[in-house]
Design a protein around this motif. Structure first.
Motif, PDB file in Angstrom:
ATOM      1  N   THR A 231      36.728 -23.547 -41.618  1.00 51.49           N
ATOM      2  CA  THR A 231      37.424 -24.557 -40.863  1.00 51.49           C
ATOM      3  C   THR A 231      39.339 -25.050 -41.105  1.00 51.49           C
ATOM      4  OG1 THR A 231      37.810 -25.183 -43.676  1.00 51.49           O
ATOM      5  CG2 THR A 231      35.658 -25.901 -42.785  1.00 51.49           C
ATOM      6  N   ILE A 248      36.676 -32.306 -38.937  1.00 57.06           N
ATOM      7  CA  ILE A 248      36.298 -31.318 -39.086  1.00 57.06           C
ATOM      8  C   ILE A 248      33.896 -31.004 -39.312  1.00 57.06           C
ATOM      9  CG2 ILE A 248      36.300 -28.487 -40.441  1.00 57.06           C
ATOM     10  CD1 ILE A 248      38.851 -29.540 -40.539  1.00 57.06           C
ATOM     11  N   HIS A 249      34.145 -31.801 -40.425  1.00 57.47           N
ATOM     12  CA  HIS A 249      32.356 -31.302 -40.661  1.00 57.47           C
ATOM     13  C   HIS A 249      31.461 -31.467 -39.829  1.00 57.47           C
ATOM     14  CE1 HIS A 249      29.389 -30.817 -43.070  1.00 57.47           C
ATOM     15  NE2 HIS A 249      28.557 -32.495 -43.082  1.00 57.47           N
ATOM     16  N   GLU A 310      31.274 -29.034 -43.615  1.00 53.01           N
ATOM     17  CA  GLU A 310      32.471 -29.025 -45.283  1.00 53.01           C
ATOM     18  C   GLU A 310      31.833 -28.900 -45.919  1.00 53.01           C
ATOM     19  OE1 GLU A 310      35.584 -29.032 -46.004  1.00 53.01           O
ATOM     20  OE2 GLU A 310      36.265 -29.950 -43.687  1.00 53.01           O
TER      21      GLU A 310
END
Length: 331
Positions: A231, A248-249, A310
């Motif tokens: 990540t 980010i996910h 995530e």
């Protein structure tokens, strides 16, 4: 019409609150989530992460260091307060690579039981891989690019798991390469020297030989990358000014971007890495090793990109508690 004085039946409550704790080589994380048994959904109530470096020097000494145990205990006490305040019904804690390798795991187990009231489960690599796969893929479907190869890059080990629709079983393997282990073994310079990087690369590539023999990686269409090294690389590649898990996910990072971020991190001093907006202070010294593992995986297995998640082993632990609660409700 309901007759006067009739009491309407109450809807059956199907939501349960669970607490999942994951203790890895580098980080200690907590997820308190509401489990909707009817919809099979997890909703975060609290999600926490602290760097405790439980695996400090375990690769060299074979023991959990007193200072590492003390750091971990301090954070666990905070987590116990969160669990109590949120009234989680079920608690499960798992421990992974560092505790598998340590000769004094019993000391750690006693400490955890005193603080949380439950003993930590020291997972095998295969158990760790299965929980990571569940956490990463529970919300994905075939239209998202399956079959999936899920790769969880931890501090002491990396897990690979592939659920192949053409096979009756899940393929999984855990190998002893992780961001902390690679840093402590090889990446000592600031920045690491060319020879140090070459030694780490050779170590990683040897582990990937083991993966090739154990998992039919060529059957996977999509590589899913989990944990802080992945990540963080994604956040840097995306040019984020600060860590933003929502952005980010499920971001997709190209192989070229992984390669460039890795090259840059390995050429930087710790001071330069510390100034990167998405960088957690506890990852500054080990992010180069984690990025190098991701880069070698992408190159070795020919993926054009990595799908970043995530949701990982922590969510898998919560799902396992959901399954237990659902089974209890049926009995």
């Amino acid at each position: 019409m309901v007759a006067a004085g009739t009491v309407r039946p109450r809807a059956v409550l199907v939501i349960r609150r669970v607490a999942a704790v994951d203790c890895g080589t580098n980080s200690l994380r907590l997820l308190v989530a509401d489990v909707d048994l009817a919809r099979a959904e997890l909703t975060d109530v609290a999600r926490r992460m602290e760097i405790v470096r439980l695996g400090q020097d375990v690769d060299r000494t074979g023991r959990l260091a007193p200072a590492a145990l003390a750091r971990t205990a301090g954070v666990l006490r905070d987590y116990a307060d969160v669990i109590a305040a949120t009234a989680a019904r079920s608690v499960r804690m798992v421990a992974t690579s560092a505790t598998r390798d340590a000769s004094n795991t019993a000391d750690f187990t006693r400490q955890v039981k005193q603080i949380l009231g439950v003993a930590p489960e020291v997972l095998t690599g295969s158990e760790e891989a299965a929980l990571s796969f569940t956490g990463a893929t529970a919300e994905l479907g075939a239209e998202d690019g399956g079959p999936f190869l899920v790769v969880d890059i931890g501090g002491g080990s990396t897990e690979f798991v592939l659920e192949d629709p053409g096979e009756p079983a899940v393929h999984a393997v855990s190998v002893d390469i992780g961001c902390v282990r690679m840093t402590e073994r090889h990446l000592h310079g600031d920045p690491p020297s060319r020879d140090e990087v070459a030694a780490a690369t050779a170590d990683i590539d040897a582990a990937l030989d083991v993966v090739t023999d154990a998992v039919p990686v060529g059957h996977a269409r999509t590589l899913i990358g989990l944990a802080g090294s992945v990540t963080t690389v994604a956040g840097i590649a995306m040019g984020l000014p600060a860590y933003d898990p929502a952005r980010i996910h499920h971001a997709r990072v190209s192989a070229a971007d992984v390669q460039e971020v890795t090259r840059s991190l390995l050429a930087q001093t710790r001071a330069v890495r510390a100034a990167i907006g998405v960088m957690h202070p506890g990852r500054v010294d080990v992010i180069g090793g984690g990025a190098l593992i991701l880069d070698r995986i992408v190159r070795r297995f020919g993926f054009g990109e990595v799908l970043v998640s995530e949701h990982d082993i922590l969510d898998g632990i919560a799902w396992s508690l959901a399954a237990d609660i659902s089974g209890d409700a049926r009995r």
